[in-house]
Design an enzyme around this catalytic site. Structure first.
Site, PDB file in Angstrom:
ATOM      1  N   GLU A   1     -10.417   6.230   3.040  1.00  0.00           N
ATOM      2  CA  GLU A   1      -9.929   4.863   2.893  1.00  0.00           C
ATOM      3  C   GLU A   1     -10.719   3.886   3.762  1.00  0.00           C
ATOM      4  O   GLU A   1     -10.939   4.129   4.952  1.00  0.00           O
ATOM      5  CB  GLU A   1      -8.454   4.755   3.295  1.00  0.00           C
ATOM      6  CG  GLU A   1      -7.903   3.343   3.095  1.00  0.00           C
ATOM      7  CD  GLU A   1      -6.799   2.948   4.069  1.00  0.00           C
ATOM      8  OE1 GLU A   1      -6.081   1.974   3.763  1.00  0.00           O
ATOM      9  OE2 GLU A   1      -6.667   3.579   5.135  1.00  0.00           O
TER      10      GLU A   1
ATOM     11  N   HIS B   1      -6.380 -10.381   4.795  1.00  0.00           N
ATOM     12  CA  HIS B   1      -5.132 -10.880   5.368  1.00  0.00           C
ATOM     13  C   HIS B   1      -5.399 -11.972   6.407  1.00  0.00           C
ATOM     14  O   HIS B   1      -4.613 -12.912   6.555  1.00  0.00           O
ATOM     15  CB  HIS B   1      -4.343  -9.748   6.015  1.00  0.00           C
ATOM     16  CG  HIS B   1      -3.532  -8.939   5.052  1.00  0.00           C
ATOM     17  ND1 HIS B   1      -2.662  -9.505   4.150  1.00  0.00           N
ATOM     18  CD2 HIS B   1      -3.447  -7.588   4.859  1.00  0.00           C
ATOM     19  CE1 HIS B   1      -2.085  -8.556   3.435  1.00  0.00           C
ATOM     20  NE2 HIS B   1      -2.549  -7.389   3.830  1.00  0.00           N
TER      21      HIS B   1
ATOM     22  N   ASP C   1      -5.944   0.078  -3.862  1.00  0.00           N
ATOM     23  CA  ASP C   1      -4.497   0.193  -4.002  1.00  0.00           C
ATOM     24  C   ASP C   1      -3.899  -1.089  -4.581  1.00  0.00           C
ATOM     25  O   ASP C   1      -2.909  -1.063  -5.293  1.00  0.00           O
ATOM     26  CB  ASP C   1      -3.835   0.543  -2.666  1.00  0.00           C
ATOM     27  CG  ASP C   1      -4.360  -0.300  -1.520  1.00  0.00           C
ATOM     28  OD1 ASP C   1      -5.233  -1.167  -1.745  1.00  0.00           O
ATOM     29  OD2 ASP C   1      -3.900  -0.089  -0.381  1.00  0.00           O
TER      30      ASP C   1
ATOM     31  N   SER D   1       0.802  -1.219   0.000  1.00  0.00           N
ATOM     32  CA  SER D   1       0.000   0.000   0.000  1.00  0.00           C
ATOM     33  C   SER D   1       0.836   1.270   0.000  1.00  0.00           C
ATOM     34  O   SER D   1       0.381   2.306  -0.499  1.00  0.00           O
ATOM     35  CB  SER D   1      -0.933   0.011   1.221  1.00  0.00           C
ATOM     36  OG  SER D   1      -1.829  -1.067   1.173  1.00  0.00           O
TER      37      SER D   1
END
Length: 511
Positions: free
Chosen positions: A323, A332, A369, A115
């Site tokens: 964001e 993740h 991203d 990122s």
């Protein structure tokens, strides 16, 4: 959609660039970078001189961290299924935008990016190394001395230097890579509260930013990076940056600092000039977890609404970056449930902006991203729960749907991960991060008696990694409003910067 879709296209003109390095200008090594010039040239070639010119006074950049194409597809289906539809025909708010492009996300040193490097590309027009924030790729990661003369200036700083308003909103720590790349420079993304050599830590840079009079609204997580260890923080230098920030505006502007959703709701925006909200010690809660635990945290939609309300008081215009950081974190952890619910909450925030702004003078961009290695596979029947096990039907339509079985005789889910920690069944647990407390369990499992639609189900993974990884394929960029027509085709990620500067007619040499 209530707002009129603006389809005007203006010519894209490159402006001669000054060599002085300041927050208001871009240094020669930035504008001479091949990443910078090639992206600008591609956009210039695509501009049409035959259409009416529209200039954006305001720009809102939405970044769904980790929101790759498979995430968009699955979130779209889940959103539809949550309201009783089959889901496939649904569209997230920004998927209705009239202009779309594919974005190449690689870093200068990695096929699959991080990122820091990707957001640097969007904010400066220059691609760089993974882990490096707004430092040219010739510098070395975590090497403060190597950064001298290689610092890059950001779109946010340029806007702030013109006297316009600026803001950042994130469900991650405000010092995390994506939000940090709007305002800071660091050879190491992890230097959030301390740094080596002569480099300044990212939190300090946020509250001390010299461009203009500093960022007007900052809402998100990460309080621990701004306060001392005595106050449950990470800082060992004795500095309380929240107090320093308030003192910076004492007597000149009305600055308000809040730490909860209820406090944010009580802010009188009309009488507030500067607003800082740090709602959690680290990242904010996953949206599903926030709702389940009734946490006193604002949603991303509520933060977006507040930020726009404050920024639109500036008649000169504004730039806002929003964001959704926890889409990435859900992936993740190998938990599609949280990743997708956060993507839906992100789409809700985009809708808030659509309902609030005038698209005649506002450009809204929605992108990611990078992607993640979640896949949508098998041959599930139409309307099959996207978080469920694969249920197949006879393609002729003659046979009833039945549970699909893999070659090993076991059922399998539509969604799975190519790598990560693998399977876990945490039931109704809505905090995906608790997966890290359990040993990795990759490979095939018998899911016959497992509720794979539960919040705490973590999909199977093929390759064992301590955390599921990013993916390297293209992501999408969606645009609406003034200047949106430049968003077409396949673009380098650094082109996002040029879309914003061209749409706002932001002179790069103006002091």
């Amino acid at each position: 959609m209530a707002k009129t879709i603006v389809r005007a296209l203006s010519a894209f003109c490159l402006i001669p660039l000054a060599s002085a390095v300041s927050a208001a200008t871009l240094p020669d090594y930035q504008t001479n970078s091949a990443w910078y010039t090639e992206s600008a040239d591609r956009l210039e070639e695509r501009a049409s001189l035959s259409r009416e010119e529209k200039t954006a006074k305001n720009v809102i950049l939405f970044v769904g961290d980790g929101m790759g194409i498979s995430t968009l597809t699955a979130a779209r289906i889940l959103e539809g299924q949550l309201v009783g539809e089959s889901g496939e025909e649904n569209a997230l708010s920004f998927e209705e935008f009239p202009y779309t492009a594919l974005i190449k996300t690689y870093n200068t040193n990695q096929q699959t990016p991080d990122s820091a490097g990707t957001m640097t590309a969007m904010m400066t027009g220059v691609k760089t190394r993974a882990g490096v924030i707004n430092i040219d790729g010739d510098a070395l990661r975590a090497d403060c001395a190597s950064t001298e003369g290689k610092e890059l200036n950001t779109f946010l700083e340029m806007v702030e230097s013109r006297g316009k308003a600026t803001g950042i909103v994130s469900t991650a720590r405000l010092t995390h890579a994506t939000p940090a790349a709007t305002y800071s420079r660091s050879p190491e993304r992890n230097w959030e509260y301390s740094a080596e050599g002569d480099c300044s830590d990212i939190a300090s840079q946020m509250v001390e930013m010299s461009a203009g009079d500093g960022i007007d609204v900052m809402l998100g997580g990460g309080r621990r990076n701004f306060v001392t260890t005595d106050n449950d923080g990470k800082r060992e230098d004795g500095r309380d940056l929240t107090s320093e920030w308030l003192e910076r505006y004492d007597g000149e502007q009305t600055a308000v600092y809040v730490e909860s959703g209820s406090e944010l709701e009580g802010v009188d925006i009309a009488s507030t000039d500067k607003l800082l909200g740090l709602f959690t010690s680290s990242h904010m809660s996953y949206d599903a977890d926030r709702i389940a635990k009734d946490s006193d945290e604002p949603s991303i939609a509520e933060m977006t609404d507040t930020a726009i309300e404050l920024l639109e008081k500036d008649s000169d215009g504004y730039f806002l970056m929003v964001e959704s950081g926890r889409i990435d974190h859900g992936h993740h952890a190998g938990n599609a449930y949280n990743a997708l619910h956060d993507a839906i909450a992100f789409a809700d925030a985009v809708q808030v902006a659509l309902d609030k702004v005038d698209l005649e003078d506002t450009l809204i961009l929605v992108t990611a991203d990078h992607s993640h290695v979640m896949t949508i596979a098998g041959y599930p029947t139409r309307g099959n729960p996207i978080l469920g096990k694969v249920v197949e039907n006879d393609s002729s339509g003659a046979a009833e749907a039945e549970e699909g079985l893999a070659a090993d005789g076991k059922p399998y889910t539509t969604l799975s991960y190519a790598n990560g920690l693998g399977y876990a069944d945490l039931g109704e647990n809505t905090d995906a991060d608790e997966r890290y407390d359990i040993a990795a369990d990759t490979g095939r499992k018998d899911l016959s008696g497992v509720d794979t639609e539960a919040p705490g189900f973590h999909q199977e993974a093929m390759v064992h990694l301590e955390s599921e990884s990013h993916a390297g394929e293209d992501i999408s960029l969606h645009a609406i409003g003034a200047g949106a027509e430049r968003v077409q085709g396949s673009l380098e990620q650094s082109a996002v910067f040029h879309v914003m500067t061209a749409a706002t007619d932001l002179s790069l040499t103006e002091e």
